[in-house]
Design a protein around this motif. Structure first.
Motif, mmCIF file in Angstrom:
data_model
loop_
_atom_site.group_PDB
_atom_site.id
_atom_site.type_symbol
_atom_site.label_atom_id
_atom_site.label_comp_id
_atom_site.label_asym_id
_atom_site.label_seq_id
_atom_site.Cartn_x
_atom_site.Cartn_y
_atom_site.Cartn_z
ATOM 1 N N ASP A 198 19.165 -113.008 11.699
ATOM 2 C CA ASP A 198 19.580 -111.858 12.342
ATOM 3 C C ASP A 198 18.884 -111.822 13.734
ATOM 4 N N HIS A 199 18.349 -110.940 14.391
ATOM 5 C CA HIS A 199 17.938 -111.045 15.568
ATOM 6 C C HIS A 199 16.424 -111.404 15.702
ATOM 7 N N ARG A 254 26.844 -123.008 8.106
ATOM 8 C CA ARG A 254 27.621 -121.760 8.628
ATOM 9 C C ARG A 254 26.529 -120.792 9.127
ATOM 10 N N GLU A 255 26.831 -120.223 10.288
ATOM 11 C CA GLU A 255 25.748 -119.206 10.803
ATOM 12 C C GLU A 255 26.302 -117.878 10.919
ATOM 13 N N LEU A 256 25.709 -116.920 10.378
ATOM 14 C CA LEU A 256 26.198 -115.527 10.333
ATOM 15 C C LEU A 256 24.952 -114.602 10.936
ATOM 16 N N THR A 257 25.104 -113.927 12.048
ATOM 17 C CA THR A 257 24.009 -112.886 12.394
ATOM 18 C C THR A 257 24.407 -111.583 11.937
ATOM 19 N N HIS A 268 18.214 -104.579 15.203
ATOM 20 C CA HIS A 268 18.957 -103.484 16.255
ATOM 21 C C HIS A 268 19.556 -102.350 15.499
ATOM 22 N N THR A 269 19.847 -102.632 14.417
ATOM 23 C CA THR A 269 20.167 -101.765 13.399
ATOM 24 C C THR A 269 19.201 -101.344 12.222
ATOM 25 N N PRO A 270 18.715 -100.420 11.821
ATOM 26 C CA PRO A 270 17.408 -100.310 10.745
ATOM 27 C C PRO A 270 18.050 -100.947 9.554
#
Length: 352
Positions: free
Chosen positions: A16-17, A41-44, A49-51
């Motif tokens: 995530d961020h 593999r990368e997934l964000t 930014h979104t609770p």
């Protein structure tokens, strides 16, 4: 979603961020070394930014089940902080063998379903202990010296000389009695720092041996801790027994003009009772990083009650925590691929 690598065991780095996918991927490659080929593999995911919130039957998750199912196609391992590991996701990912959640507990994983589907679930205990302990001290000191209100006044162009009045002055840590409710990885660090600052530390934790406190803190009952402590800081886990453990009755037992700090979980404390105590002067100040509802709703008393210093659930947020979390879960991936025992597995029965 981006893919790195062309052959080998497929690992999904669903970051995530905060705990970035590239940090997870880099640490996985480092932990595995050249012994085993991995396709990362990368997934964000959108947090923070979104609770986060409930997804399917799990809590505190980020992203969607459909997104994760697609990203997990062909994957044997998933390293993540917030991905929703639900029954539906696990059922749709038959090749998945290991999930590593880079948090103190795998609350975003359906552990029962994972066990049923033969997926080992690991987690990252202690990843944010230092950061949270330091942040606890930050809020404790700020609340004890009225930093929240004085900061707000100055930002609004108000210089109040009466903050120097005896009745408005804060208190020092040296010589103060500080009570810690909970003595885990975070509470024990807070205790050592407070002792170094000259405080007398009391601890209430029924799961800790008094011997472990020797030379650092005095083990006491909760009632004794409340009646003797000028400052109380919460560090307990949320259970059926600890939910709402500090309310109006408990705060009333504290010496008048005390300080209350909560960087643990909002469910431990009755915040209306805390606001009442701040309004009446029973509490002189409070430091909060966690709340009964997050984000804090507009119009909440917590936002306007004098004497409160607040942060938005960031006690465990530091760059070092993100790196530690990635290293801890990556080490589990390395152990898994080398056929070694897992260090922090929540359902070891899956491994036989």
């Amino acid at each position: 979603m981006s893919t790195t690598g062309t052959t080998g065991t497929t690992v999904l780095a669903a970051g995530d961020h905060f705990v970035l996918p590239r940090l997870l991927g880099a640490e996985v490659r480092k932990a595995v070394g050249g012994a085993v080929a991995v396709d990362v593999r990368e997934l964000t995911l959108p947090w923070p930014h979104t609770p986060f919130g409930p997804v399917g039957e799990v809590i505190e998750a980020s992203g969607t089940e459909d997104e994760l199912i697609e990203a997990l196609r062909g994957a044997e391992v998933c390293v993540t902080q917030m991905a929703p590991l639900t029954e539906r996701v696990l059922a749709a990912s038959p090749g998945l063998k290991l999930v590593c959640v880079s948090r103190g507990g795998p609350v975003n994983a359906n552990l029962e379903a994972a066990t049923r589907h033969g997926v080992a679930v690991c987690y990252a205990p202690g990843r944010n202990a230092v950061a949270t302990a330091e942040h606890t001290l930050t809020l404790l000191l700020a609340a004890a010296r009225g930093v929240g209100d004085t900061h707000t006044d100055l930002r609004e162009g108000v210089w109040r000389g009466d903050y120097y009045d005896y009745d408005n002055c804060g208190i020092e840590i040296e010589g103060a009695t500080v009570g810690l409710v909970g003595y885990g990885a975070i509470g024990s660090r807070v205790a050592r720092i407070l002792v170094a600052m000259g405080a007398e530390v009391l601890v209430h934790d029924p799961y800790v041996s008094p011997r472990a406190l020797t030379g650092i803190a005095e083990p006491v009952t909760l009632d004794e801790l409340l009646t003797r402590s000028r400052i109380v800081s919460l560090h307990a886990r949320v259970t059926a027994e600890t939910t709402g453990m500090i309310g109006a009755e408990q705060i009333a037992r504290m010496p008048r003009g005390s300080i209350l700090v909560n960087c643990a979980r909002g469910a431990l404390l009755d915040y209306d009772a805390a606001c009442d105590a701040l309004d009446s002067g029973q509490l002189a100040g409070a430091g909060f990083d966690v709340y009964p509802r997050e984000p804090v709703p507009a119009g909440s008393r917590i936002l306007t009650t004098p004497g409160v210093v607040m942060t938005p659930h960031i006690a465990g947020a530091s760059q070092e925590v993100a790196h530690k979390a990635a290293r801890i879960v990556a080490a589990e991936v390395g152990r898994h691929l080398r056929g070694e025992p897992l260090a922090h597995c929540a359902n070891p029965e899956v491994r036989g």
